[in-house]
Design a protein around this motif. Sequence first.
Motif, PDB file in Angstrom:
ATOM      1  N   CYS A   3       0.844  -1.193   0.000  1.00 28.47           N
ATOM      2  CA  CYS A   3       0.000   0.000   0.000  1.00 28.47           C
ATOM      3  C   CYS A   3       0.882   1.248   0.000  1.00 28.47           C
ATOM      4  CB  CYS A   3      -0.905  -0.001   1.226  1.00 28.47           C
ATOM      5  SG  CYS A   3      -1.976   1.437   1.307  1.00 28.47           S
ATOM      6  N   LYS A  22       0.185   4.100   0.972  1.00 27.46           N
ATOM      7  CA  LYS A  22      -0.010   4.903   2.178  1.00 27.46           C
ATOM      8  C   LYS A  22       0.999   4.558   3.269  1.00 27.46           C
ATOM      9  CE  LYS A  22      -4.899   5.600   1.376  1.00 27.46           C
ATOM     10  NZ  LYS A  22      -6.256   5.416   1.867  1.00 27.46           N
ATOM     11  N   CYS A  70      -1.977   1.764   9.038  1.00 23.77           N
ATOM     12  CA  CYS A  70      -3.294   1.647   8.411  1.00 23.77           C
ATOM     13  C   CYS A  70      -4.418   2.160   9.304  1.00 23.77           C
ATOM     14  CB  CYS A  70      -3.561   0.186   8.044  1.00 23.77           C
ATOM     15  SG  CYS A  70      -2.361  -0.473   6.877  1.00 23.77           S
ATOM     16  N   CYS A 114      -7.563   4.318   8.082  1.00 21.92           N
ATOM     17  CA  CYS A 114      -7.763   4.181   6.638  1.00 21.92           C
ATOM     18  C   CYS A 114      -9.216   3.819   6.345  1.00 21.92           C
ATOM     19  CB  CYS A 114      -6.837   3.115   6.065  1.00 21.92           C
ATOM     20  SG  CYS A 114      -7.013   2.885   4.288  1.00 21.92           S
ATOM     21  N   LYS A 115      -9.790   4.471   5.359  1.00 26.13           N
ATOM     22  CA  LYS A 115     -11.188   4.228   4.991  1.00 26.13           C
ATOM     23  C   LYS A 115     -11.379   2.874   4.313  1.00 26.13           C
ATOM     24  CE  LYS A 115     -11.820   9.138   4.261  1.00 26.13           C
ATOM     25  NZ  LYS A 115     -11.933  10.202   3.279  1.00 26.13           N
ATOM     26  N   ASN A 116     -10.323   2.328   3.719  1.00 25.93           N
ATOM     27  CA  ASN A 116     -10.415   1.069   2.976  1.00 25.93           C
ATOM     28  C   ASN A 116      -9.969  -0.144   3.787  1.00 25.93           C
ATOM     29  OD1 ASN A 116     -11.191   2.532   0.682  1.00 25.93           O
ATOM     30  ND2 ASN A 116      -9.050   2.920   0.175  1.00 25.93           N
ATOM     31  N   LYS A 155     -11.315  -2.317   5.833  1.00 26.40           N
ATOM     32  CA  LYS A 155     -12.112  -3.543   5.823  1.00 26.40           C
ATOM     33  C   LYS A 155     -12.019  -4.292   4.503  1.00 26.40           C
ATOM     34  CE  LYS A 155     -15.373  -2.230   9.372  1.00 26.40           C
ATOM     35  NZ  LYS A 155     -16.763  -1.976   9.730  1.00 26.40           N
ATOM     36  N   GLN A 156     -11.840  -3.593   3.404  1.00 25.72           N
ATOM     37  CA  GLN A 156     -11.775  -4.228   2.091  1.00 25.72           C
ATOM     38  C   GLN A 156     -10.353  -4.600   1.677  1.00 25.72           C
ATOM     39  OE1 GLN A 156     -13.244  -1.109   2.438  1.00 25.72           O
ATOM     40  NE2 GLN A 156     -15.351  -1.811   2.551  1.00 25.72           N
ATOM     41  N   CYS A 157      -9.373  -4.009   2.298  1.00 29.16           N
ATOM     42  CA  CYS A 157      -7.976  -4.178   1.890  1.00 29.16           C
ATOM     43  C   CYS A 157      -7.462  -5.571   2.239  1.00 29.16           C
ATOM     44  CB  CYS A 157      -7.112  -3.123   2.572  1.00 29.16           C
ATOM     45  SG  CYS A 157      -5.394  -3.179   2.061  1.00 29.16           S
ATOM     46  N   ARG A 158      -6.750  -6.180   1.295  1.00 31.51           N
ATOM     47  CA  ARG A 158      -6.185  -7.514   1.493  1.00 31.51           C
ATOM     48  C   ARG A 158      -4.664  -7.477   1.597  1.00 31.51           C
ATOM     49  NH1 ARG A 158      -9.869 -11.744  -0.380  1.00 31.51           N
ATOM     50  NH2 ARG A 158     -11.836 -10.745  -0.903  1.00 31.51           N
ATOM     51  N   ARG A 212      -0.434  -5.206   6.516  1.00 34.27           N
ATOM     52  CA  ARG A 212      -0.709  -3.952   7.225  1.00 34.27           C
ATOM     53  C   ARG A 212       0.321  -3.655   8.299  1.00 34.27           C
ATOM     54  NH1 ARG A 212      -7.139  -5.009   8.223  1.00 34.27           N
ATOM     55  NH2 ARG A 212      -7.564  -5.323   6.028  1.00 34.27           N
TER      56      ARG A 212
END
Length: 123
Positions: free
Chosen positions: A84, A86, A94, A97-99, A101-104, A107
Amino acid sequence: MSSQKYNHFTLDDRIRIKQMLLENLSLRKIADVLGYNVTSISREIFRNRKFVKMIEGDRCKHISKCRCSKTKCRSCPDYEEDICEKLLKAPWVCDGCKNLKQCRKNRYRYQPKEADQYANQRW
């Protein structure tokens, strides 16, 4: 006269850092609230962040274009871990981060109690 502190972070400071990261506040705002230098906040988060390996975290950047089977991806000469963007700049984690829950992707998280224990061991 500077209002900055020249002492170590306490557990309460670290808990507040975590809360503000979750609120997606900038490092400058966190530093202003806690009365520390922004560089100190950045260094604290970076040094004490914790790596969290995700099940699909070792995915290749090129997986959508690659002809290799997904099981042999790591041995592919074109393999490049999908990191990522970011995580390559502040705030280094992380949290917030808004994403999330969806991020794979793999982290980094900031855990105040673990950060406090780790920092106290160093001193």
